[in-house]
Design a protein around this motif. Structure first.
Motif, PDB file in Angstrom:
ATOM      1  N   PHE A 161       0.849  -1.186   0.000  1.00 34.39           N
ATOM      2  CA  PHE A 161       0.000   0.000   0.000  1.00 34.39           C
ATOM      3  C   PHE A 161       0.890   1.242   0.000  1.00 34.39           C
ATOM      4  CE2 PHE A 161      -2.684  -3.341   1.646  1.00 34.39           C
ATOM      5  CZ  PHE A 161      -3.906  -3.087   1.033  1.00 34.39           C
ATOM      6  N   ASP A 162       0.469   2.274  -0.687  1.00 40.30           N
ATOM      7  CA  ASP A 162       1.288   3.460  -0.891  1.00 40.30           C
ATOM      8  C   ASP A 162       1.682   4.111   0.435  1.00 40.30           C
ATOM      9  OD1 ASP A 162       2.052   5.371  -3.329  1.00 40.30           O
ATOM     10  OD2 ASP A 162       1.560   6.600  -1.582  1.00 40.30           O
ATOM     11  N   GLY A 163       2.912   4.611   0.492  1.00 44.14           N
ATOM     12  CA  GLY A 163       3.424   5.230   1.706  1.00 44.14           C
ATOM     13  C   GLY A 163       2.702   6.497   2.100  1.00 44.14           C
ATOM     14  N   SER A 164       1.985   7.117   1.162  1.00 43.46           N
ATOM     15  CA  SER A 164       1.284   8.366   1.465  1.00 43.46           C
ATOM     16  C   SER A 164       0.094   8.163   2.400  1.00 43.46           C
ATOM     17  CB  SER A 164       0.799   9.026   0.167  1.00 43.46           C
ATOM     18  OG  SER A 164      -0.166   8.202  -0.487  1.00 43.46           O
ATOM     19  N   TYR A 165      -0.299   6.914   2.611  1.00 43.49           N
ATOM     20  CA  TYR A 165      -1.402   6.647   3.550  1.00 43.49           C
ATOM     21  C   TYR A 165      -0.953   6.735   5.009  1.00 43.49           C
ATOM     22  CZ  TYR A 165      -4.286   4.734  -0.267  1.00 43.49           C
ATOM     23  OH  TYR A 165      -5.027   4.564  -1.418  1.00 43.49           O
ATOM     24  N   TRP A 166       0.355   6.667   5.256  1.00 42.77           N
ATOM     25  CA  TRP A 166       0.856   6.496   6.633  1.00 42.77           C
ATOM     26  C   TRP A 166       1.939   7.520   6.954  1.00 42.77           C
ATOM     27  CZ3 TRP A 166      -2.613   2.774   7.150  1.00 42.77           C
ATOM     28  CH2 TRP A 166      -2.847   1.909   6.065  1.00 42.77           C
ATOM     29  N   THR A 167       1.721   8.768   6.615  1.00 39.56           N
ATOM     30  CA  THR A 167       2.764   9.790   6.716  1.00 39.56           C
ATOM     31  C   THR A 167       3.112  10.183   8.155  1.00 39.56           C
ATOM     32  OG1 THR A 167       1.042  11.481   6.406  1.00 39.56           O
ATOM     33  CG2 THR A 167       2.252  10.760   4.449  1.00 39.56           C
ATOM     34  N   TRP A 168       2.373   9.732   9.137  1.00 37.87           N
ATOM     35  CA  TRP A 168       2.689  10.028  10.537  1.00 37.87           C
ATOM     36  C   TRP A 168       3.679   9.034  11.123  1.00 37.87           C
ATOM     37  CZ3 TRP A 168      -1.950   8.428   8.572  1.00 37.87           C
ATOM     38  CH2 TRP A 168      -2.377   7.138   8.897  1.00 37.87           C
ATOM     39  N   LEU A 169       4.020   7.966  10.365  1.00 38.42           N
ATOM     40  CA  LEU A 169       4.873   6.900  10.874  1.00 38.42           C
ATOM     41  C   LEU A 169       6.324   7.038  10.419  1.00 38.42           C
ATOM     42  CD1 LEU A 169       2.602   3.746  10.386  1.00 38.42           C
ATOM     43  CD2 LEU A 169       3.120   4.942  12.529  1.00 38.42           C
ATOM     44  N   ASP A 170       7.236   6.543  11.239  1.00 39.60           N
ATOM     45  CA  ASP A 170       8.647   6.398  10.880  1.00 39.60           C
ATOM     46  C   ASP A 170       8.886   4.976  10.383  1.00 39.60           C
ATOM     47  OD1 ASP A 170       9.089   8.942  11.818  1.00 39.60           O
ATOM     48  OD2 ASP A 170      10.168   8.331  13.640  1.00 39.60           O
ATOM     49  N   ASP A 171       9.739   4.851   9.369  1.00 32.83           N
ATOM     50  CA  ASP A 171      10.258   3.545   8.942  1.00 32.83           C
ATOM     51  C   ASP A 171       9.169   2.468   8.855  1.00 32.83           C
ATOM     52  OD1 ASP A 171      12.851   4.746   9.144  1.00 32.83           O
ATOM     53  OD2 ASP A 171      12.774   4.402  11.294  1.00 32.83           O
ATOM     54  N   HIS A 172       8.177   2.711   8.019  1.00 31.84           N
ATOM     55  CA  HIS A 172       7.023   1.814   8.002  1.00 31.84           C
ATOM     56  C   HIS A 172       6.972   0.915   6.768  1.00 31.84           C
ATOM     57  CE1 HIS A 172       4.864   4.421   5.064  1.00 31.84           C
ATOM     58  NE2 HIS A 172       5.444   5.411   5.715  1.00 31.84           N
ATOM     59  N   THR A 173       6.200  -0.149   6.911  1.00 35.77           N
ATOM     60  CA  THR A 173       5.929  -1.093   5.832  1.00 35.77           C
ATOM     61  C   THR A 173       4.453  -1.436   5.889  1.00 35.77           C
ATOM     62  OG1 THR A 173       8.143  -2.057   6.034  1.00 35.77           O
ATOM     63  CG2 THR A 173       6.502  -3.330   4.824  1.00 35.77           C
ATOM     64  N   SER A 174       3.786  -1.447   4.730  1.00 36.33           N
ATOM     65  CA  SER A 174       2.355  -1.757   4.685  1.00 36.33           C
ATOM     66  C   SER A 174       2.096  -2.732   3.548  1.00 36.33           C
ATOM     67  CB  SER A 174       1.532  -0.477   4.485  1.00 36.33           C
ATOM     68  OG  SER A 174       0.154  -0.751   4.552  1.00 36.33           O
ATOM     69  N   LEU A 175       1.852  -3.987   3.910  1.00 38.04           N
ATOM     70  CA  LEU A 175       1.650  -5.045   2.923  1.00 38.04           C
ATOM     71  C   LEU A 175       0.295  -5.719   3.126  1.00 38.04           C
ATOM     72  CD1 LEU A 175       5.182  -6.721   3.001  1.00 38.04           C
ATOM     73  CD2 LEU A 175       4.336  -5.041   1.361  1.00 38.04           C
ATOM     74  N   GLY A 176      -0.250  -6.230   2.022  1.00 34.93           N
ATOM     75  CA  GLY A 176      -1.539  -6.904   2.124  1.00 34.93           C
ATOM     76  C   GLY A 176      -2.003  -7.427   0.783  1.00 34.93           C
ATOM     77  N   ASP A 177      -3.328  -7.405   0.584  1.00 35.21           N
ATOM     78  CA  ASP A 177      -3.943  -7.903  -0.648  1.00 35.21           C
ATOM     79  C   ASP A 177      -5.153  -7.026  -0.950  1.00 35.21           C
ATOM     80  OD1 ASP A 177      -4.828  -9.366  -2.818  1.00 35.21           O
ATOM     81  OD2 ASP A 177      -4.501 -11.312  -1.837  1.00 35.21           O
ATOM     82  N   VAL A 178      -5.449  -6.850  -2.227  1.00 36.66           N
ATOM     83  CA  VAL A 178      -6.590  -5.998  -2.608  1.00 36.66           C
ATOM     84  C   VAL A 178      -7.656  -6.757  -3.397  1.00 36.66           C
ATOM     85  CG1 VAL A 178      -5.288  -3.851  -2.572  1.00 36.66           C
ATOM     86  CG2 VAL A 178      -5.328  -5.219  -4.658  1.00 36.66           C
ATOM     87  N   HIS A 179      -7.488  -8.052  -3.555  1.00 36.78           N
ATOM     88  CA  HIS A 179      -8.474  -8.836  -4.319  1.00 36.78           C
ATOM     89  C   HIS A 179      -8.851 -10.103  -3.556  1.00 36.78           C
ATOM     90  CE1 HIS A 179      -8.224  -6.232  -7.792  1.00 36.78           C
ATOM     91  NE2 HIS A 179      -6.902  -6.356  -7.793  1.00 36.78           N
ATOM     92  N   LEU A 180      -9.205  -9.929  -2.309  1.00 40.86           N
ATOM     93  CA  LEU A 180      -9.598 -11.072  -1.497  1.00 40.86           C
ATOM     94  C   LEU A 180     -11.043 -11.463  -1.755  1.00 40.86           C
ATOM     95  CD1 LEU A 180      -7.996  -9.969   1.865  1.00 40.86           C
ATOM     96  CD2 LEU A 180      -7.247 -11.878   0.456  1.00 40.86           C
ATOM     97  N   ASP A 181     -11.351 -12.714  -1.539  1.00 39.47           N
ATOM     98  CA  ASP A 181     -12.731 -13.210  -1.578  1.00 39.47           C
ATOM     99  C   ASP A 181     -13.406 -12.944  -2.922  1.00 39.47           C
ATOM    100  OD1 ASP A 181     -12.416 -13.845   1.218  1.00 39.47           O
ATOM    101  OD2 ASP A 181     -12.748 -11.711   1.614  1.00 39.47           O
ATOM    102  N   ASP A 182     -12.627 -13.038  -4.011  1.00 39.08           N
ATOM    103  CA  ASP A 182     -13.162 -12.850  -5.367  1.00 39.08           C
ATOM    104  C   ASP A 182     -13.852 -11.505  -5.534  1.00 39.08           C
ATOM    105  OD1 ASP A 182     -12.296 -15.412  -6.135  1.00 39.08           O
ATOM    106  OD2 ASP A 182     -14.091 -16.299  -5.241  1.00 39.08           O
ATOM    107  N   ALA A 183     -13.325 -10.503  -4.850  1.00 36.17           N
ATOM    108  CA  ALA A 183     -13.926  -9.169  -4.931  1.00 36.17           C
ATOM    109  C   ALA A 183     -12.849  -8.133  -4.647  1.00 36.17           C
ATOM    110  CB  ALA A 183     -15.072  -9.034  -3.923  1.00 36.17           C
ATOM    111  N   LYS A 184     -13.251  -6.874  -4.832  1.00 33.16           N
ATOM    112  CA  LYS A 184     -12.336  -5.796  -4.467  1.00 33.16           C
ATOM    113  C   LYS A 184     -12.432  -5.617  -2.959  1.00 33.16           C
ATOM    114  CE  LYS A 184     -11.155  -0.973  -5.399  1.00 33.16           C
ATOM    115  NZ  LYS A 184     -11.557   0.286  -6.046  1.00 33.16           N
ATOM    116  N   ASN A 185     -11.768  -6.515  -2.277  1.00 35.40           N
ATOM    117  CA  ASN A 185     -11.873  -6.612  -0.827  1.00 35.40           C
ATOM    118  C   ASN A 185     -10.463  -6.559  -0.255  1.00 35.40           C
ATOM    119  OD1 ASN A 185     -12.615  -7.055   1.771  1.00 35.40           O
ATOM    120  ND2 ASN A 185     -13.591  -9.039   1.410  1.00 35.40           N
ATOM    121  N   GLU A 186     -10.015  -5.370   0.149  1.00 39.31           N
ATOM    122  CA  GLU A 186      -8.634  -5.206   0.586  1.00 39.31           C
ATOM    123  C   GLU A 186      -8.451  -5.541   2.057  1.00 39.31           C
ATOM    124  OE1 GLU A 186     -10.763  -2.918  -0.188  1.00 39.31           O
ATOM    125  OE2 GLU A 186     -10.385  -0.976   0.768  1.00 39.31           O
TER     126      GLU A 186
END
Length: 298
Positions: A161-186
Motif C-alpha cells: 500500500f502506498d506510503g502516502s497513507y501512513w505519513t505520521w509513521l517512521d520507517d514503516h511497511t504496509s503489505l496486504g492484498d486488494v483482491h480477497l474473496d473474489d472481490a475488491k476486498n482489501e
C-alpha cells in the motif's frame, strides 16, 4: 551541570508524575511522587542513591536507636543475649538503590546532556499527520520490523500500500492484498514507529489520534468517515499496548474494520504501531490474527 540518571518531572507534562532518565534517554518507567515519602526532584537534582524517604532526619533516628541498643548491651548484656531471636528489632537491610530492574544499566562514563530531550505534552501537542520521517519499504520479508518490534509476515501478502497513507509513521511497511474473496476486498498490516513529537506522546490516546490521521489520508481518493473509536489496554509480546478499534465507511458497502495497536517497546522517543484493516467476514481475519499474535520485541 549535566544531569545524571534519576527520576525527574515527566517531560510529557503529566501532572505530578516522575519519569526515569537513564543517562541517555527518557525510559518508560514512571511513578507518582504522591505515593512516595520523598518530594519530587527538580530538573537539576541528581538521581536518588538510596530508597526514597530516607533523608537526614530518618538517618538521625536510626543512629540514635543504634546508640540506645549499644547502651542496653552494656547495662543488661545477659538479658539482651538471651532474647527471643524473633523479637522485632531495627531493620538495617539497605533498600535497593537506583532505577527499577526493568531499566538498562548505564554504561560507565555515560552522562546526560545538559538539556535532555523533551516530549511535548499530549494535551498540548499539535497533531502532525505528516510527522513521520518519510522512510518506508515496499519489500516483503518473512519478518517485518520497526521501532523495536517484529511480526511474522503473511506469506502471500506482497502487495504494498502506498506510503502516502501512513505519513505520521517512521520507517514503516504496509503489505496486504486488494483482491480477497473474489472481490475488491482489501486487507493489510502496517508496521512503523509513532513519534511522540508529532502529537502522540500519550500512549493511551495515541490510537484515537491515529484515527484522525487515517481518516484524512483515506479521504484523499474518496470520502472516508470514521466511527467512534474504542480503546482498551492490553499486552502484545509482553509489552504494554493500547488497542483501538474503529469502523471507517467509504464507497464500499461494507465498512473497513481497523485495529490500531500502540505498543511500548522502550524506544525512548516513539511508540511502535501496528495497524490492521479488513472488511467484515473477510478471509483475511485468521491471517491477521496470527500475525498480530506473533508481535514481539526485537
Amino acid at each position: 551541570m549535566q544531569q545524571q540518571p534519576g527520576w525527574y518531572p515527566d517531560p510529557s507534562g503529566a501532572p505530578g508524575r516522575l519519569r526515569y532518565w537513564d543517562g541517555r534517554t527518557w525510559t518508560t518507567a514512571t511513578m507518582d511522587p504522591a505515593s512516595s515519602s520523598s518530594p519530587a526532584p527538580s530538573a537539576n537534582q541528581k538521581a536518588p542513591t538510596g530508597a526514597p524517604g530516607r533523608g537526614p532526619r530518618t538517618t538521625a533516628i536510626i543512629v540514635t536507636a543504634a546508640a540506645l541498643v549499644l547502651a542496653l548491651v552494656g547495662i543488661g548484656g545477659f538479658w539482651l543475649a538471651n532474647r527471643n531471636s524473633d523479637t522485632p528489632g531495627i531493620d538495617t537491610t539497605p533498600a535497593p538503590a537506583g532505577p527499577p530492574s526493568t531499566m538498562q544499566p548505564v554504561p560507565p562514563g555515560t552522562s546526560a546532556p545538559t538539556n535532555p530531550p523533551t516530549m511535548p505534552p499530549g494535551e498540548e501537542a499539535r497533531l502532525d499527520c505528516s510527522g513521520g520521517n518519510g522512510s518506508f519499504t515496499r519489500r516483503w520479508q518473512p519478518e517485518l520490523s520497526s521501532a523495536g518490534i517484529v511480526y511474522d509476515a503473511v506469506p502471500d501478502w506482497t502487495f504494498s500500500f502506498d506510503g502516502s497513507y501512513w505519513t505520521w509513521l517512521d520507517d514503516h511497511t504496509s503489505l496486504g492484498d486488494v483482491h480477497l474473496d473474489d472481490a475488491k476486498n482489501e486487507a493489510g498490516i502496517t508496521i512503523g514507529g509513532l513519534p511522540y513529537a508529532a502529537g502522540f506522546a500519550d500512549q493511551a490516546t495515541a490510537g484515537e489520534r491515529t484515527v484522525e490521521c487515517l481518516e484524512g489520508s483515506l479521504s484523499t481518493e474518496e470520502r472516508a468517515t470514521a466511527g467512534t473509536p474504542v480503546t482498551v489496554e492490553t499486552t502484545l509480546g509482553g509489552m504494554k499496548t493500547f488497542h483501538t478499534r474503529v469502523e471507517i465507511t467509504d464507497s464500499n458497502p461494507k465498512p473497513l474494520l481497523v485495529d490500531i495497536y500502540v505498543i511500548d517497546a522502550a524506544q525512548g522517543s516513539k511508540w511502535a504501531q501496528v495497524i490492521t484493516f479488513q472488511r467484515p467476514d473477510s478471509s483475511a481475519k485468521p491471517l491477521i490474527e496470527k500475525a498480530v499474535a506473533s508481535v514481539r520485541h526485537v
